[in-house]
Design a protein around this motif. Structure first.
Motif, PDB file in Angstrom:
ATOM      1  N   GLY A   1       0.804  -1.219   0.000  1.00  0.00           N
ATOM      2  CA  GLY A   1       0.000   0.000   0.000  1.00  0.00           C
ATOM      3  C   GLY A   1       0.833   1.263   0.000  1.00  0.00           C
ATOM      4  N   GLY A   2       2.137   1.107   0.141  1.00  0.00           N
ATOM      5  CA  GLY A   2       3.031   2.265   0.117  1.00  0.00           C
ATOM      6  C   GLY A   2       3.839   2.264  -1.166  1.00  0.00           C
ATOM      7  N   GLU A   3       5.118   2.503  -1.027  1.00  0.00           N
ATOM      8  CA  GLU A   3       5.972   2.641  -2.203  1.00  0.00           C
ATOM      9  C   GLU A   3       7.000   1.512  -2.199  1.00  0.00           C
ATOM     10  OE1 GLU A   3       5.618   5.674  -4.060  1.00  0.00           O
ATOM     11  OE2 GLU A   3       4.512   6.947  -2.666  1.00  0.00           O
ATOM     12  N   ALA A   4       6.945   0.677  -3.220  1.00  0.00           N
ATOM     13  CA  ALA A   4       7.752  -0.543  -3.240  1.00  0.00           C
ATOM     14  C   ALA A   4       9.126  -0.298  -3.871  1.00  0.00           C
ATOM     15  CB  ALA A   4       7.017  -1.628  -4.023  1.00  0.00           C
ATOM     16  N   LEU A   5      10.156  -0.748  -3.186  1.00  0.00           N
ATOM     17  CA  LEU A   5      11.511  -0.734  -3.742  1.00  0.00           C
ATOM     18  C   LEU A   5      11.729  -2.095  -4.386  1.00  0.00           C
ATOM     19  CD1 LEU A   5      13.367   0.816  -0.638  1.00  0.00           C
ATOM     20  CD2 LEU A   5      12.348   2.016  -2.564  1.00  0.00           C
ATOM     21  N   GLN A   6      11.570  -2.145  -5.700  1.00  0.00           N
ATOM     22  CA  GLN A   6      11.490  -3.455  -6.348  1.00  0.00           C
ATOM     23  C   GLN A   6      12.847  -4.086  -6.630  1.00  0.00           C
ATOM     24  OE1 GLN A   6       8.848  -3.761  -9.675  1.00  0.00           O
ATOM     25  NE2 GLN A   6       7.143  -2.827  -8.588  1.00  0.00           N
TER      26      GLN A   6
END
Lengths: 74, 749
Positions: free
Chosen positions: B344-349
């Motif tokens: 639901g936040g910001e993914a560091l892929q």
């Protein structure tokens, strides 16, 4: 990890698994995942009518257009 | 992952796309639409060897990710004026006189002339501008060839659109994240306005999120389509994103709404940041942004308490005087609220574990440190250059496994303005050869008069294009490029995502159109280094990239709509963040060591100029077009025939202009001609100028005005002097520059 975060993680993991399997044309599980996604992702997006009802071009029409230009702008 | 579902969506009426009945003469191919940079997964229908229809994907993950630009693409690619054969200039530069040559002749002469430039001025005298979303199959091969030759001077539009955002994000937490729309509870749009004819997958993701109850906050001076739908709309003053973020942080800190544990365990510089934030009490932020204190506070509380929240990438924040600070402040908001690398936040892929990324293909390690140090602009505006990103090399290796991780292709670029100055003869050394690939350079950066001067000062200009763009009209060689229906393709958002999607070739390219992969292969051979691009074909190249998966590209494309590695959250718990400190750097050691303020700040506008009483924002994309392309497609020109500026009724009355009237827009740099549209959605005093206008049907050639580019293109207006450049990146301030409107004495052009 609180309950809310645990739930979000579980749901995200399940959604991710479904997306990976549902985007593959492999075995029966892939096809089942695709069916589940079809149910889950039903949504009435507000596509333009021009897009929703587009039927494409006739190949002859494109051929003529390419050869001569038929839009009057040339 | 884009398209991964939230598992409790609102079930609504399902309208299936109308499809033609099965036609034995029609076959289908899975393709990625290249009509803009978002690469929707769609289906190409093929009849008699031609793509005749582009329609929505059959896979539910991508259903309805399509817009009018994709639908009309077959017509655009069939345009009678499409460049089908290599062309060589025979008259003066810009004279419009050409002769047809073969690819062999063209590449042979290009190689010889480029070698002469390099021998005479050094390899850094060769600059390249590429738009990867247009060329598709560049895949870092241009950087690879340049790195072997020894030139660091590669530029791209991503310098002011996403690539620069990636470079700045990494200074805070060592990667450029992708927002998790599918699980978020609150979406914040800083001026970005995805809609049904622009960035449709993001528009659809936002609509789906809203339907399940996610909040939407829109910050936009204009009451945009998304602002109309928002739970909270803040009509901030154009160009004040950084000030607004300071206001949010002030509320979040004062009210204790931040994630104290994350801040304590995983950030550095909190006390210094808090002291800086205290310089921005809400009454000051209200004055800087033009928004009410209570609305600023309400938005901040919604972002911090309704989360996990996301602040998706926006081109608006990219293009401001305070861009670096504003982007950093957005990273800080994400971090202090605990939204980094959580569902639901910001993914560091990170990287895909099994597919060779473009970062590896580029081979930055072969370019010597001495040549890297010559990268234009790295002295004054280093943020996204080799010098600016050097301190992140070791942390990148530690966390992500590679010293050179080039996200959105924007992390090791030369500065465009510095490059054009060098091309024009005003740099630290001469640049005398310039390649523009799928890139209408003249219209794609600020200060067109400078770019024009730069191009007229070149010994060699090579362009690969579909149409004779204003930039191509100034070239020595114009080479025909293939289109996205005419080639296979493998896409990972240019290193932004760890998700790969394949695109199948749907038809043969017409005439002698070739891929950019082939162009770079031929260039390497022409420079006597064929081993640098050793793959015989694009398919063989993709097979090599996919080898670890144990399948070739054809099987990969037939089997997968997308391929992703394992998803893990909070990876920093085991690896730390890819920053020098290993933590989120609220106070940036990278910026400090480069000689800049390590904390975000807000630089106010220069004093008003009474000669230019209005404020304009430029760089605006229209739904019918992507950047400078598409004006040759009849269906699109019928919908949007002319360049329309937007003003409010109040501004129109004050300047004595009316809807439909043609006017000049003028800045201290230049003047363009546009048609007035009076819009209720516009605030008084603001002028919205569309991006990238030229008219392919009008006369070509420099004397004739480069197909009206000199009359209509917004880059004629955009300044790049110090007052209008972001300090750290050196990118132009396109959101809030002074201008004036002057009535035309004659009729429409």
């Amino acid at each position: 990890m609180n309950r809310g975060e645990w739930q979000r993680r579980a749901m995200a993991a399940l959604g991710y698994w479904l997306a990976r399997r549902g985007s593959r044309q492999g075995n029966v599980i892939d096809r089942l995942a695709c069916r589940v996604l079809e149910r889950l992702l039903r949504f009435d997006f507000d596509l333009e009518d021009r897009v929703r009802h587009d039927r494409g071009y006739d190949p002859d029409e494109l051929e003529r257009y390419q050869r001569a230009g038929s839009d009057g702008r040339k | 992952m884009p398209g991964s579902p939230f598992l409790a969506p609102a079930i609504r009426l399902f309208k299936r796309l109308e499809r033609k009945p099965a036609d034995p003469d029609t076959s289908t191919r899975k393709v990625l639409c290249g009509s803009c940079d978002i690469a929707c997964s769609v289906v190409a229908e093929v009849r008699r060897g031609r793509v005749t229809r582009i329609r929505s994907s059959d896979n539910p993950l991508f259903k309805d990710n399509i817009c009018i630009k994709g639908v009309v693409a077959p017509k655009g690619f069939a345009h009678p004026d499409r460049i089908l054969y290599p062309m060589k200039r025979v008259g003066e530069r810009g004279s419009g006189q050409w002769t047809r040559v073969s690819w062999d002749e063209a590449m042979g002469e290009i190689g010889e002339r480029l070698k002469r430039v390099i021998a005479g001025h050094g390899p850094e005298a060769w600059a390249v501008s590429t738009s990867q979303w247009n060329t598709g199959t560049d895949h870092g091969l241009g950087r690879r060839v340049m790195n072997h030759v020894g030139s660091p001077n590669w530029i791209s539009g991503v310098a002011l659109c996403a690539g620069n955002t990636a470079a700045i994000n990494r200074m805070s937490y060592g990667w450029y994240p992708w927002p998790d729309y599918d699980n978020t509870r609150c979406i914040v749009l800083f001026g970005h306005n995805p809609k049904r004819d622009s960035w449709v997958p993001i528009h659809n993701a936002i609509e789906r999120a809203r339907a399940r109850g996610a909040r939407l906050i829109v910050l936009d001076p204009r009451r945009s389509e998304k602002a109309e739908l928002a739970d909270l709309w803040l009509p901030l003053k154009v160009g004040s994103d950084a000030a607004m973020c300071f206001g949010w942080l002030k509320v979040i800190f004062d009210e204790g709404l931040y994630d104290r544990r994350f801040v304590a365990d995983w950030t550095v510089g909190f006390d210094a940041l808090r002291a800086r934030v205290d310089e921005f009490p809400l009454d000051r932020v209200a004055q800087l942004t033009g928004c009410r204190e209570e609305d600023i506070a309400r938005a901040a509380r919604m972002y911090a308490t309704q989360g996990p929240s996301i602040i998706p990438w926006t081109p608006i924040t990219d293009q401001q005087r305070n861009s670096t600070s504003a982007i950093r402040l957005q990273t800080i908001l994400r971090a202090v609220c605990g939204y980094v690398d959580v569902p639901g936040g910001e993914a560091l892929q990170g990287f895909h574990p099994s597919i060779v990324p473009e970062s590896d293909i580029e081979m930055h390690e072969v370019l010597s440190e001495a040549q890297k140090a010559k990268q234009l602009g790295s002295d004054r505006h280093p943020a996204f250059t080799y010098r600016g990103q050097a301190a992140l090399g070791e942390p990148m290796k530690r966390v992500w496994g590679r010293t050179y991780a080039n996200q959105v292709t924007g992390c090791y670029m030369a500065n465009p303005t510095a490059t054009f100055r060098a091309m024009a003869g005003d740099g630290p050394y001469p640049v005398k050869a310039f390649f523009a690939l799928g890139n209408n350079t003249l219209l794609s950066y600020a200060n067109m008069p400078l770019i024009l001067k730069a191009m007229l000062n070149q010994d060699l200009i090579v362009v690969q294009e579909h149409m004779m763009t204003p930039t191509a009209q100034l070239a020595d060689f114009v080479l025909p490029g293939d289109a996205w229906t005419e080639r296979p393709w493998l896409w990972d958002a240019y290193g932004w995502l760890s998700v790969y999607r394949p695109s199948q070739q749907a038809m043969e390219p017409p005439g002698e159109c070739r891929s950019t992969f082939e162009f770079w292969k031929l260039t390497a051979a022409a420079l006597d280094m064929p081993e640098v691009v050793p793959w015989a074909s694009l398919n063989e190249f993709y097979d090599w990239r996919l080898a670890k998966l144990g399948i070739g590209f054809d099987e990969f494309a037939a089997t997968y709509e997308l391929h992703a590695g394992k998803r893990e959250w909070k990876k920093y718990l085991t690896t730390g963040f890819a920053t020098p400190s290993g933590k989120v750097e609220l106070e940036s050691s990278v910026l400090r060591d480069l000689g800049f303020d390590p904390l975000p700040y807000f630089r106010e506008d220069p004093a008003p100029d009474p000669d230019y009483p209005l404020t304009m924002f430029t760089g605006v994309r229209e739904g019918e077009y992507f950047q400078t392309g598409g004006r040759h497609i009849p269906e699109m020109r019928e919908r949007k025939p002319e360049p329309n500026l937007f003003v409010s009724a109040g501004t129109a009355a004050a300047t004595q202009i009316v809807d439909g009237e043609w006017v000049h827009v003028e800045t201290m740099l230049g003047r363009v001609t546009m048609q007035v549209k009076v819009q209720d959605s516009m605030p008084d005093g603001l002028v919205r100028v569309p991006h990238g206008w030229w008219k392919p049907e009008t006369a070509q050639g420099l004397v004739e005005g480069l197909s009206s580019a000199l009359v209509h293109a917004d880059s004629m207006l955009c300044r790049d002097d110090d007052d209008y450049l972001d300090r750290e990146q050196g990118i132009p301030h396109l959101k809030g520059a002074p201008c004036r409107i002057v009535k035309l004495t004659a009729d429409a052009p």
